[in-house]
Design a protein around this motif. Structure first.
Motif, PDB file in Angstrom:
ATOM      1  N   THR A  18      39.232  43.785  39.596  1.00 23.74           N
ATOM      2  CA  THR A  18      38.413  42.685  40.095  1.00 23.74           C
ATOM      3  C   THR A  18      37.831  43.088  41.440  1.00 23.74           C
ATOM      4  O   THR A  18      38.397  43.923  42.154  1.00 23.74           O
ATOM      5  CB  THR A  18      39.231  41.396  40.277  1.00 23.74           C
ATOM      6  OG1 THR A  18      40.216  41.591  41.299  1.00 23.74           O
ATOM      7  CG2 THR A  18      39.914  40.996  38.967  1.00 23.74           C
ATOM      8  N   GLY A  57      37.373  40.979  43.962  1.00 27.84           N
ATOM      9  CA  GLY A  57      37.865  40.162  45.053  1.00 27.84           C
ATOM     10  C   GLY A  57      36.714  39.440  45.742  1.00 27.84           C
ATOM     11  O   GLY A  57      35.606  39.339  45.215  1.00 27.84           O
ATOM     12  N   ALA A  59      34.221  35.971  43.313  1.00 21.11           N
ATOM     13  CA  ALA A  59      35.588  36.479  43.142  1.00 21.11           C
ATOM     14  C   ALA A  59      36.224  35.837  41.918  1.00 21.11           C
ATOM     15  O   ALA A  59      36.916  36.505  41.128  1.00 21.11           O
ATOM     16  CB  ALA A  59      36.426  36.178  44.388  1.00 21.11           C
ATOM     17  N   SER A 114      34.680  37.214  38.615  1.00 22.11           N
ATOM     18  CA  SER A 114      35.253  38.534  38.348  1.00 22.11           C
ATOM     19  C   SER A 114      36.652  38.410  37.768  1.00 22.11           C
ATOM     20  O   SER A 114      37.012  39.083  36.788  1.00 22.11           O
ATOM     21  CB  SER A 114      35.283  39.359  39.639  1.00 22.11           C
ATOM     22  OG  SER A 114      35.984  40.572  39.466  1.00 22.11           O
ATOM     23  N   LEU A 115      37.460  37.530  38.358  1.00 21.11           N
ATOM     24  CA  LEU A 115      38.828  37.329  37.891  1.00 21.11           C
ATOM     25  C   LEU A 115      38.848  36.746  36.479  1.00 21.11           C
ATOM     26  O   LEU A 115      39.614  37.195  35.612  1.00 21.11           O
ATOM     27  CB  LEU A 115      39.575  36.418  38.861  1.00 21.11           C
ATOM     28  CG  LEU A 115      41.034  36.087  38.543  1.00 21.11           C
ATOM     29  CD1 LEU A 115      41.880  37.352  38.443  1.00 21.11           C
ATOM     30  CD2 LEU A 115      41.610  35.130  39.597  1.00 21.11           C
ATOM     31  N   SER A 155      37.844  39.384  33.900  1.00 19.22           N
ATOM     32  CA  SER A 155      38.860  40.432  33.731  1.00 19.22           C
ATOM     33  C   SER A 155      40.075  39.913  32.974  1.00 19.22           C
ATOM     34  O   SER A 155      40.674  40.625  32.167  1.00 19.22           O
ATOM     35  CB  SER A 155      39.275  41.005  35.085  1.00 19.22           C
ATOM     36  OG  SER A 155      39.882  40.010  35.890  1.00 19.22           O
ATOM     37  N   VAL A 156      40.458  38.659  33.230  1.00 21.84           N
ATOM     38  CA  VAL A 156      41.585  38.060  32.512  1.00 21.84           C
ATOM     39  C   VAL A 156      41.255  37.934  31.027  1.00 21.84           C
ATOM     40  O   VAL A 156      42.101  38.189  30.164  1.00 21.84           O
ATOM     41  CB  VAL A 156      41.959  36.692  33.118  1.00 21.84           C
ATOM     42  CG1 VAL A 156      42.865  35.908  32.184  1.00 21.84           C
ATOM     43  CG2 VAL A 156      42.646  36.889  34.463  1.00 21.84           C
ATOM     44  N   LEU A 211      45.418  45.352  34.984  1.00 18.98           N
ATOM     45  CA  LEU A 211      44.433  44.807  35.922  1.00 18.98           C
ATOM     46  C   LEU A 211      44.921  45.010  37.348  1.00 18.98           C
ATOM     47  O   LEU A 211      46.057  44.664  37.682  1.00 18.98           O
ATOM     48  CB  LEU A 211      44.222  43.316  35.656  1.00 18.98           C
ATOM     49  CG  LEU A 211      43.238  42.586  36.577  1.00 18.98           C
ATOM     50  CD1 LEU A 211      41.832  43.155  36.421  1.00 18.98           C
ATOM     51  CD2 LEU A 211      43.245  41.087  36.300  1.00 18.98           C
ATOM     52  N   THR A 218      43.930  43.758  41.027  1.00 17.24           N
ATOM     53  CA  THR A 218      43.105  42.723  41.646  1.00 17.24           C
ATOM     54  C   THR A 218      42.876  43.012  43.127  1.00 17.24           C
ATOM     55  O   THR A 218      43.814  43.261  43.872  1.00 17.24           O
ATOM     56  CB  THR A 218      43.754  41.329  41.496  1.00 17.24           C
ATOM     57  OG1 THR A 218      45.065  41.343  42.074  1.00 17.24           O
ATOM     58  CG2 THR A 218      43.861  40.939  40.034  1.00 17.24           C
ATOM     59  N   HIS A 246      46.754  34.528  43.134  1.00 20.73           N
ATOM     60  CA  HIS A 246      46.675  35.174  41.825  1.00 20.73           C
ATOM     61  C   HIS A 246      47.893  34.876  40.952  1.00 20.73           C
ATOM     62  O   HIS A 246      47.765  34.651  39.750  1.00 20.73           O
ATOM     63  CB  HIS A 246      46.588  36.699  41.987  1.00 20.73           C
ATOM     64  CG  HIS A 246      45.237  37.209  42.385  1.00 20.73           C
ATOM     65  ND1 HIS A 246      44.978  37.704  43.638  1.00 20.73           N
ATOM     66  CD2 HIS A 246      44.075  37.328  41.687  1.00 20.73           C
ATOM     67  CE1 HIS A 246      43.727  38.109  43.706  1.00 20.73           C
ATOM     68  NE2 HIS A 246      43.151  37.889  42.538  1.00 20.73           N
ATOM     69  N   ARG A 255      49.635  43.449  35.891  1.00 18.39           N
ATOM     70  CA  ARG A 255      48.747  43.154  37.021  1.00 18.39           C
ATOM     71  C   ARG A 255      49.376  43.626  38.321  1.00 18.39           C
ATOM     72  O   ARG A 255      50.527  43.324  38.619  1.00 18.39           O
ATOM     73  CB  ARG A 255      48.444  41.669  37.098  1.00 18.39           C
ATOM     74  CG  ARG A 255      47.594  41.287  38.328  1.00 18.39           C
ATOM     75  CD  ARG A 255      48.459  40.718  39.452  1.00 18.39           C
ATOM     76  NE  ARG A 255      47.710  40.532  40.691  1.00 18.39           N
ATOM     77  CZ  ARG A 255      48.166  39.853  41.732  1.00 18.39           C
ATOM     78  NH1 ARG A 255      49.362  39.290  41.692  1.00 18.39           N
ATOM     79  NH2 ARG A 255      47.451  39.770  42.838  1.00 18.39           N
ATOM     80  N   SER A 270      48.296  44.597  42.690  1.00 17.55           N
ATOM     81  CA  SER A 270      47.297  44.444  43.754  1.00 17.55           C
ATOM     82  C   SER A 270      47.831  45.111  45.011  1.00 17.55           C
ATOM     83  O   SER A 270      49.040  45.355  45.128  1.00 17.55           O
ATOM     84  CB  SER A 270      47.001  42.968  44.019  1.00 17.55           C
ATOM     85  OG  SER A 270      48.070  42.363  44.715  1.00 17.55           O
TER      86      SER A 270
END
Length: 369
Positions: free
Chosen positions: A13, A15, A102, A105-106, A109-110, A121, A123, A141, A297, A299
């Protein structure tokens, strides 16, 4: 498409578009190791990527634009265009647009995770204020992903080469923490953490330390009663269920004396109790991993860093570590499933499980001042 490639497909993502997320993506994905290990798919837009390419003129960031996952190029960085319109990017500024894109994008992607187009993923940081909307009423998140994948429990697990720290409570005001420290919450987090250490980190018999809530772990009820009435009985019950859980430990002395190094993970009661020592000791390579999801996931362990956004100063160390952790977990999950199918490997795990555990002297440690 992702399942057919030898290399796993990893999504990213962007962000907050005014933060350091896209800079981190550009810096990280041009590391020669990344394209050898995975197929990157960035969820953003060509225009946003190109804006930050100009911020980093010394980096040759080439990519393929796509709107169809069937056209993912395994030899290139892929940018999946989630929107076509022009976005007004103002690095370092908290704007409505930063949160809006943001979230787009999230969300995209999910959906790609759910459909199997990507296998993990990573993030980039969001700002928890401007991303709030009718479709995102979450503190970050972690609770969002819990809701999107409809799982009963997830755990925010910070991981680095020298330590792992999980949290009972995440983004909860300090004045409300104690009401969330219940037996059910601790048991729920411990079970997810224990399973995650086995499945995602390859630890057959995890040793988990549990921290106390109060200073000096309550001093046997003198400074708060949660340790005596909630945490100690819960730890004892988990031990009776054959989980190697120890504590509660006094948080200050625990990290100061390096006791975290004796354990596979530490369960802290609240955000700063766990993250202050983690970020101090993780030497810039900390990664936030969401345990308990059916998907992977990760980050970086930092935020949007508006103060340096658009200046080319962002350090990609934590973001790179997040990519490597995601790839490692993809492999470990595959190995875990294979081990469960293979009776010979199962037998070897049973042998390991029955081996004598390292003795941990917790009686004295529990009373550290």
């Amino acid at each position: 498409m992702g399942q057919e490639l030898e290399k796993p497909v990893v999504g990213f993502t962007c962000g907050d578009v005014n933060g350091i997320g896209i800079e981190l993506i550009i810096k990280s994905l041009t590391d020669n190791r990344i394209n050898d290990l995975c197929v990157p798919v960035v969820f953003a837009s060509n225009k946003c990527i190109n804006f930050y390419r100009k911020v980093l003129p010394d980096i040759n960031f080439s990519y393929q634009a796509l709107k169809d996952f069937s056209k993912i190029n395994p030899k290139q960085i892929n940018v999946y265009n989630c929107w076509d319109e022009e976005v007004h990017i103002t690095p370092g500024q908290l704007t409505e647009a930063g949160g809006k894109y943001a979230l787009i994008s999230l969300q995209e992607s999910v959906q790609a995770l759910k459909t199997g187009h990507i296998q993990a993923l990573v993030t980039a940081p969001i700002h928890k204020n401007n991303i709030q909307s009718a479709t995102f009423n979450y503190s970050g998140h972690t609770p969002y992903l819990k809701a999107m994948f409809n799982v009963p429990e997830v755990v925010m697990l910070m991981t680095a080469s020298n330590m792992r720290v999980a949290l009972v409570t995440e983004h909860v005001p300090v004045s409300e923490i104690a009401q969330h420290i219940t037996k059910d919450n601790i048991v729920s987090k411990l079970k997810v953490l224990h399973a995650g250490l086995q499945k995602d980190f390859g630890v057959d018999k995890p040793k988990i330390a549990v921290l106390g809530l109060n200073p000096h772990s309550g001093d046997e009820g003198l400074i708060g009663t949660e340790e005596e009435t909630i945490i100690k009985p819960t730890v004892k019950e988990m031990r009776q269920q054959n989980m190697l859980v120890f504590g509660p430990f006094s948080a200050d002395a625990f990290f100061a004396r390096g006791q975290h190094q004796q354990f596979d993970a530490v369960l802290a009661m609240y955000h700063d109790q766990g993250l202050v020592p983690f970020k101090s000791l993780a030497i810039g390579e900390g990664v936030n991993y969401t345990a308990g999801l059916p998907v992977i996931r990760t980050s970086p362990d930092h935020g949007t860093a508006f103060d340096i956004a658009g200046k080319g100063k962002a350090d990609q160390s934590s973001f790179l570590a997040a990519i490597f952790v995601a790839i490692d977990i993809i492999r470990r999950r595959s190995d875990y499933e294979e081990n469960r199918k293979n009776p010979l490997r199962k037998m070897s795990n049973i042998i390991v499980a029955n081996a004598q555990d390292e003795v941990i002297k917790e009686d004295a440690e529990d009373k550290i001042m």
